[in-house]
Design a protein around this motif. Structure first.
Motif, mmCIF file in Angstrom:
data_model
loop_
_atom_site.group_PDB
_atom_site.id
_atom_site.type_symbol
_atom_site.label_atom_id
_atom_site.label_comp_id
_atom_site.label_asym_id
_atom_site.label_seq_id
_atom_site.Cartn_x
_atom_site.Cartn_y
_atom_site.Cartn_z
ATOM 1 N N GLY A 1 0.840 -1.298 0.092
ATOM 2 C CA GLY A 1 0.031 -0.119 -0.043
ATOM 3 C C GLY A 1 0.753 1.346 0.034
ATOM 4 N N ILE A 2 1.634 1.279 0.926
ATOM 5 C CA ILE A 2 2.672 2.657 0.802
ATOM 6 C C ILE A 2 3.356 3.008 -0.385
ATOM 7 C CG2 ILE A 2 2.506 2.847 3.466
ATOM 8 C CD1 ILE A 2 5.639 2.130 3.478
ATOM 9 N N ASP A 3 3.849 1.509 -0.522
ATOM 10 C CA ASP A 3 4.581 1.745 -2.015
ATOM 11 C C ASP A 3 4.024 2.279 -3.131
ATOM 12 O OD1 ASP A 3 6.142 0.777 -4.686
ATOM 13 O OD2 ASP A 3 7.391 -0.460 -3.081
ATOM 14 N N GLY A 4 2.787 1.709 -3.323
ATOM 15 C CA GLY A 4 1.903 2.599 -4.412
ATOM 16 C C GLY A 4 1.503 3.993 -4.204
ATOM 17 N N PHE A 5 1.141 4.307 -2.693
ATOM 18 C CA PHE A 5 0.863 5.568 -2.349
ATOM 19 C C PHE A 5 2.268 6.521 -2.694
ATOM 20 C CE2 PHE A 5 2.155 8.242 1.409
ATOM 21 C CZ PHE A 5 1.258 9.359 1.115
ATOM 22 N N ALA A 6 3.334 6.064 -2.433
ATOM 23 C CA ALA A 6 4.654 6.888 -2.406
ATOM 24 C C ALA A 6 4.793 7.383 -3.692
ATOM 25 C CB ALA A 6 5.828 6.120 -1.852
ATOM 26 N N GLN A 7 4.782 6.380 -4.627
ATOM 27 C CA GLN A 7 4.843 6.294 -5.996
ATOM 28 C C GLN A 7 3.865 7.384 -6.750
ATOM 29 O OE1 GLN A 7 5.397 2.746 -8.829
ATOM 30 N NE2 GLN A 7 5.335 1.758 -6.832
ATOM 31 N N GLY A 8 2.793 7.239 -6.291
ATOM 32 C CA GLY A 8 1.730 8.199 -6.799
ATOM 33 C C GLY A 8 1.878 9.664 -6.319
ATOM 34 N N LEU A 9 2.320 9.741 -5.138
ATOM 35 C CA LEU A 9 2.546 11.116 -4.400
ATOM 36 C C LEU A 9 3.831 11.701 -4.909
ATOM 37 C CD1 LEU A 9 1.389 13.075 -2.247
ATOM 38 C CD2 LEU A 9 3.068 12.085 -0.366
ATOM 39 N N GLY A 10 4.822 10.919 -5.139
ATOM 40 C CA GLY A 10 6.037 11.373 -5.762
ATOM 41 C C GLY A 10 5.732 12.146 -7.167
ATOM 42 N N ASP A 11 4.905 11.575 -7.848
ATOM 43 C CA ASP A 11 4.758 12.084 -9.309
ATOM 44 C C ASP A 11 3.842 13.297 -8.910
ATOM 45 O OD1 ASP A 11 5.728 9.787 -10.741
ATOM 46 O OD2 ASP A 11 3.655 8.943 -10.781
ATOM 47 N N ALA A 12 3.103 13.492 -7.962
ATOM 48 C CA ALA A 12 2.427 14.587 -7.869
ATOM 49 C C ALA A 12 3.139 15.629 -7.090
ATOM 50 C CB ALA A 12 1.184 14.475 -6.669
ATOM 51 N N LEU A 13 4.447 15.322 -6.530
ATOM 52 C CA LEU A 13 5.164 16.378 -5.850
ATOM 53 C C LEU A 13 6.421 16.946 -6.887
ATOM 54 C CD1 LEU A 13 5.715 14.589 -2.242
ATOM 55 C CD2 LEU A 13 4.495 16.692 -2.768
ATOM 56 N N ALA A 14 6.554 16.309 -7.859
ATOM 57 C CA ALA A 14 7.607 16.381 -8.697
ATOM 58 C C ALA A 14 7.764 17.797 -9.289
ATOM 59 C CB ALA A 14 7.854 15.643 -9.861
#
Lengths: 460, 253
Positions: free
Chosen positions: B164-177
């Motif tokens: 769960g947090i792996d997927g969450f981090a990937q998505g949030l990472g894209d949003a933060l770039a």
């Protein structure tokens, strides 16, 4: 046009210095001088900063999460006073534009660095130096007056005789005392747009120190290009170039037809798609440095060169910083006092054996400094060189060099720095607290901030 | 501020007594580092870790932080920023392994692990990310696990939270770039640490120091995902496609 209504999110973009390392995101807007005060009012807790052409190598012209202003201005607004040999010019104008106006009229800027793509505001904020520092000092020495917009929105005109403390805190103050809106700068009258240049190949470092110590004062301009990969008895082998503006009687019949002609062009640009690791490595750099040293004459006097060819050779290739690939480059520049030649030798030795590929390094003999607490130049030897950001062991190498430089009573140049520490700056600039007191008196809320000021504790 | 060589000055470790987290802190420390904040539930244990990090001009602070108390997270982060300025690097390293045999049957035990590992991590990460958006720079290291890449029968609750947090981090990472914030997901294999003491090591096991070395290298290179050891990237690209009946019989520890 300024888009003051748009000081929201749509102008957010990443910025880096010329070294292309460590991007941070800021709100970037372009404003004419008369709208700067209104724009600064919009700045939030992350403050505001003016950025010129982004030619400082590290993070001096970045303000992460805050406001970054770019000043609009044209060289056609410059007011030249030929009788006083001064020009009053908006701070956003760059030396390239200004030289195109001044040179045909028989005047030259008092100081130019190795690129003409720097703004007047940036030249003052970094108190830049050039090949003539040993006789004419840095840019700030030639500023007669400047208009400074303060954090409270008011403007003051300051100079060496008007509010000298604030004036000298602004010279070399990295944009952290206010916004420089315009400046009146002393100029050098010239008879021609050509340079008369003497070039000498120097076999090693001792010979270079003595050649510069003995002969520099006979020349307005002097700089040595060192091969940073030469080792052993060749350590410090270099090409010393010295000269002055050519007089009319030094020109040939062809040049005399247009003695003040000036129109430098860019010959090439580095494409945006350089391989990620760049094209700079030990083999390419070693080959380049060897060829460059061999092709220089043993000794040649009175060669006529153009202004751009003498002062700004790298400007012929626009965006040359891209050759270092995606990890960018770090520039390292420091000064050590006269008498610390051994420290300089040790630095060059460590660099030569480190394998950190570097193009030519530049060695220069500085003259007297000025009254600015944060101005970099001080009497002694300065060395500047580029290193690819990806070089192995770079952090440890440069940290070790920091210690050598500081122990020798030297210091580092803000406009080039991207990696030294707050402690190194405190040691290298003993008048830092004095500068902070002046800055606090005009900017108690610390409106003016930059990534550099946060990293090095200038706005703590 | 980070410097031109990507060295952070202010580091926040959430899960301040985590072996892997502390190894990463040691690995990224440079002469330019000024402040380390260890945020942890057990402040006494945190102080021991802090004493091991302190040297020269480096300030190491310990603050109380409870991963499962999500209501407190914003305040904890706000206090850190108020006292120490910009957070250059935040490492999300708090999680509980739990006993798979228990958590896969006990409703209460399972939901507690799921709450701290997933909800707590999401909450703390958002609190950090909001600050970094405003800063316009910063890096977040999310300690995921290969256990989340394909969740094993031995510990489905832990594995599920990591997935769960792996997927969450990937998505949030894209949003933060676009805001200058870099997210990097770290997927270690079996790590010999306090968390896994007494457990049988799985193939390709590693150490906190090796995970830290891979993490620091990945940060400097701007990577979005790293595996430790690196070979697990290829091992799992195969394991991901192994048919279920075979997967269940594999001796993966």
């Amino acid at each position: 046009m300024a888009i003051l209504t748009g000081v929201s999110m749509q102008n957010r973009r990443p910025l880096t210095g010329w070294g292309r390392t460590n991007a941070t995101v800021a709100e970037v807007i372009e404003v004419p001088n008369h709208e700067v005060a209104a724009a600064v009012k919009e700045a939030g807790p992350r403050g505001a900063l003016v950025r010129g052409l982004g030619r400082s190598y590290g993070d001096a012209a970045q303000n992460a999460g805050g406001l970054v202003l770019r000043l609009l201005g044209s060289a056609h607004q410059a007011v030249l006073d030929p009788s006083l040999a001064t020009v009053t010019v908006p701070a956003g104008v760059n030396l390239d534009e200004l030289l195109r106006v001044l040179v045909p009229r028989g005047f030259f800027v008092p100081v130019t660095p190795g690129t003409r793509f720097v703004t007047i505001g940036g030249a003052i904020a970094s108190d830049i130096h050039g090949k003539n520092h040993h006789v004419e000092g840095s840019f700030g020495n030639h500023v007669r007056a400047l208009t400074l917009l303060l954090a409270d929105g008011s403007t003051v005109v300051i100079g060496p005789q008007q509010q000298p403390e604030l004036f000298w805190a602004t010279i070399g103050g990295m944009g952290l005392t206010g916004v420089i809106l315009d400046a009146t700068v002393g100029l050098l009258p010239i008879e021609t747009s050509r340079m008369s240049v003497d070039t000498t190949r120097i076999p090693d470092l001792d010979a270079l120190f003595s050649a510069m110590s003995d002969g520099d004062d006979d020349f307005r301009y002097s700089v040595a290009w060192i091969d940073p990969q030469a080792k052993g008895r060749h350590l410090g082998r270099s090409v010393l170039g010295r000269g002055d503006h050519a007089r009319l009687d030094q020109l040939g019949p062809k040049e005399l037809l247009s003695p003040l002609a000036y129109g430098p062009k860019q010959l090439a640009s580095v494409p945006p798609l350089v391989p990620p690791m760049g094209v700079i490595n030990h083999a390419t750099v070693a080959a380049f440095n060897e060829v460059w040293y061999r092709k220089a004459p043993l000794h040649r006097e009175g060669e006529l060169k153009g202004i751009a060819g003498f002062f700004h050779p790298l400007d012929m290739v626009s965006r040359w910083n891209r050759v270092y690939g995606s990890s960018g480059m770090v520039q390292y520049q420091f000064v050590v006092p006269f008498g610390e030649e051994e420290a300089m030798r040790t630095v060059i030795e460590r660099l030569s054996v480190s394998g950190a590929a570097s193009f030519l390094a530049v060695l220069k003999r500085f003259g007297a400094g000025n009254d600015s607490p944060l101005s970099f130049p001080a009497p002694g030897w300065t060395l500047a060189l580029d290193v690819p950001g990806s070089a192995r062991g770079l952090a440890d190498l440069l940290h070790g060099l920091d210690r050598l430089v500081l122990d020798a009573g030297g210091r580092h140049y803000f406009a080039k720095d991207g990696r030294t520490t707050a402690a190194a700056i405190r040691q290298g600039y003993p008048r830092l607290e004095e500068w902070k007191a002046v800055r606090d008196s005009v900017d108690p809320e610390h409106v003016w901030q930059s990534d550099l000021s946060r990293r090095l504790g200038l706005t703590d | 501020m980070d410097n031109a060589l990507g060295e952070p000055q202010t580091i926040l470790l959430l899960g301040g007594t985590s072996d892997i987290g502390l190894a990463i802190v040691r690995e990224v420390l440079s002469p330019g580092a000024r402040t380390v904040v260890l945020a942890c539930r057990n402040v006494e244990k945190g102080e021991l870790a802090a004493a091991g990090l302190r040297h020269g001009g480096l300030a190491v602070h310990v603050v109380h932080f409870n991963g499962s108390d999500t209501a407190s997270h914003e305040q904890v982060i706000a206090d850190v920023v108020a006292q120490h300025g910009d957070i250059d690097l935040a490492i999300l390293a708090f999680a509980q392994l739990g006993d798979g045999a228990v958590t896969s049957k006990d409703v209460q035990a399972a939901s507690e692990i799921a709450h701290v590992n997933f909800t707590g991590t999401v909450s703390a990460t958002i609190a950090v990310a909001n600050r970094m958006r405003g800063q316009g720079h910063g890096a977040i290291v999310m300690l995921s696990s290969v256990a989340g890449e394909r969740v094993r029968a031995a510990n489905p609750v832990y594995g599920g939270t990591k997935a769960g947090i792996d997927g969450f981090a990937q998505g949030l990472g894209d949003a933060l770039a676009a805001d200058g914030v870099h997210m990097m997901v770290v997927r270690p294999g079996f790590v010999h640490s306090a968390m896994t003491q007494g457990l049988k090591a799985a193939p390709f096991s590693t150490t906190p120091e090796q995970v830290a070395a891979v993490t620091a290298k990945g940060l400097r290179a701007g990577r979005r995902t790293v595996w430790a050891p690196g070979i697990l990237r290829y091992v799992f690209s195969a394991l991901r496609h192994v048919p279920g009946p075979v997967w269940r019989r594999l001796p993966l520890g």
